[in-house]
Design a protein around this motif. Sequence first.
Motif, PDB file in Angstrom:
ATOM      1  N   LEU A  14       0.832  -1.215   0.000  1.00  9.13           N
ATOM      2  CA  LEU A  14       0.000   0.000   0.000  1.00  9.13           C
ATOM      3  C   LEU A  14       0.862   1.259   0.000  1.00  9.13           C
ATOM      4  O   LEU A  14       0.593   2.221  -0.721  1.00  9.13           O
ATOM      5  N   PHE A  15       1.912   1.230   0.829  1.00  8.18           N
ATOM      6  CA  PHE A  15       2.813   2.393   0.878  1.00  8.18           C
ATOM      7  C   PHE A  15       3.447   2.636  -0.488  1.00  8.18           C
ATOM      8  O   PHE A  15       3.527   3.779  -0.959  1.00  8.18           O
ATOM      9  N   THR A  17       2.311   1.733  -3.382  1.00  6.47           N
ATOM     10  CA  THR A  17       1.276   2.222  -4.306  1.00  6.47           C
ATOM     11  C   THR A  17       1.055   3.716  -4.101  1.00  6.47           C
ATOM     12  O   THR A  17       0.981   4.494  -5.065  1.00  6.47           O
ATOM     13  N   ALA A  18       0.978   4.115  -2.834  1.00 10.24           N
ATOM     14  CA  ALA A  18       0.740   5.528  -2.534  1.00 10.24           C
ATOM     15  C   ALA A  18       1.921   6.387  -2.991  1.00 10.24           C
ATOM     16  O   ALA A  18       1.731   7.481  -3.537  1.00 10.24           O
ATOM     17  N   ARG A  19       3.131   5.876  -2.767  1.00  9.95           N
ATOM     18  CA  ARG A  19       4.312   6.664  -3.174  1.00  9.95           C
ATOM     19  C   ARG A  19       4.343   6.890  -4.678  1.00  9.95           C
ATOM     20  O   ARG A  19       4.859   7.897  -5.153  1.00  9.95           O
TER      21      ARG A  19
ATOM     22  N   LEU B 132      -5.986   2.878  -1.913  1.00  9.37           N
ATOM     23  CA  LEU B 132      -5.436   4.159  -1.449  1.00  9.37           C
ATOM     24  C   LEU B 132      -6.407   4.845  -0.495  1.00  9.37           C
ATOM     25  O   LEU B 132      -6.003   5.447   0.501  1.00  9.37           O
ATOM     26  N   LEU B 155       5.020   7.312   2.997  1.00  8.92           N
ATOM     27  CA  LEU B 155       4.385   7.808   1.761  1.00  8.92           C
ATOM     28  C   LEU B 155       5.301   8.801   1.046  1.00  8.92           C
ATOM     29  O   LEU B 155       5.294   8.901  -0.172  1.00  8.92           O
TER      30      LEU B 155
END
Lengths: 116, 204
Positions: A14-15, A17-19, B132, B155
């Motif tokens: 998830l991290f 993907t967000a980055r 997300l 992030l």
Amino acid sequence: MTMTNPPDDMLDDLFATARAVTLPPDDALIARVLADAARPLPPRHVKEPLLVQLRAMIGGWPAFGSLAAATVAGVWIGIAPPPVVEDYALSLLGDTVNIGLFSDDFLTETGEPTDG
Amino acid sequence: MPLARSQMMAVSDPFADASDEDLLLAFAGGDPRAAEVLTLRLLPRILAQAIRMLANKTEAEDVAQDAMLRLWRMAPDWRQGEAQVTTWLYRVVANLCTDRLRKRRHVALDLVAEPLDSAPSVAAQIQTRARLRALSDALAQLPERQAQAVALRHLEGLSNPQIAAIMDISVTSVESLTARGKRALAAIMAGRKAELGYDDDEPT
């Protein structure tokens, strides 16, 4: 839940993907930001000098002028009262009266002060 | 390339070598071109930071505009050499985002359809968007300082000393906040694993 995909793997995915997310600012947003920049800064709340605060409180320079004139007149009347003021004061007050703080009467009524 | 940006860049840039701070001081001195250069330099990064935390385009744009507005307002008071402009902006954006996330806690989910670049298929796009948003909603459930530390670390990919400067705390505190925050996130997200497609193969 399978052991091959524990929550930490999910979080890491998830991290990542967000980055990878990017969102180039569009022209509308750039225009909004530049419009803000072009706007004059809001008035700043700076503490004004005492005289300026006082002036605003009593209503500007004309009020200051009247106040000064009245003050000067008052002082002058105190120093050198015109005859009409003197007569008026006398008619109100009549004869002069003297009041002593430690008059004889006061002492005799309470008796002679004695030393303890 | 959109018109406004290309027009702006067509003008020879007298600020090419100027630091962000130099530009901010020039802006405070009344130079409007400094605002344009600063906007082109800083806006993409702060918008990206906001979209990663909020997973919502409209909210992210509002936060980015608000952060830039605070920069313009603060420019006359900027104290030279005390902090970096980017550090200051990371802090402002993180604070604005956690403000938004706090308000979201009591609001129903709104999965607004937003375009995502270069996703392989519609199904994958939808799943990516859902993931997300789930991450953003999970961040909203963390204490604000934990959410900020986790977002800056995982992030934005910043180092602990950078995060310490942004949050004005010690590196040890950053480590503690990110560790606790990540554990809390894992606990929240564990319940949504199947729903977000982490038990199956990735959709094609």
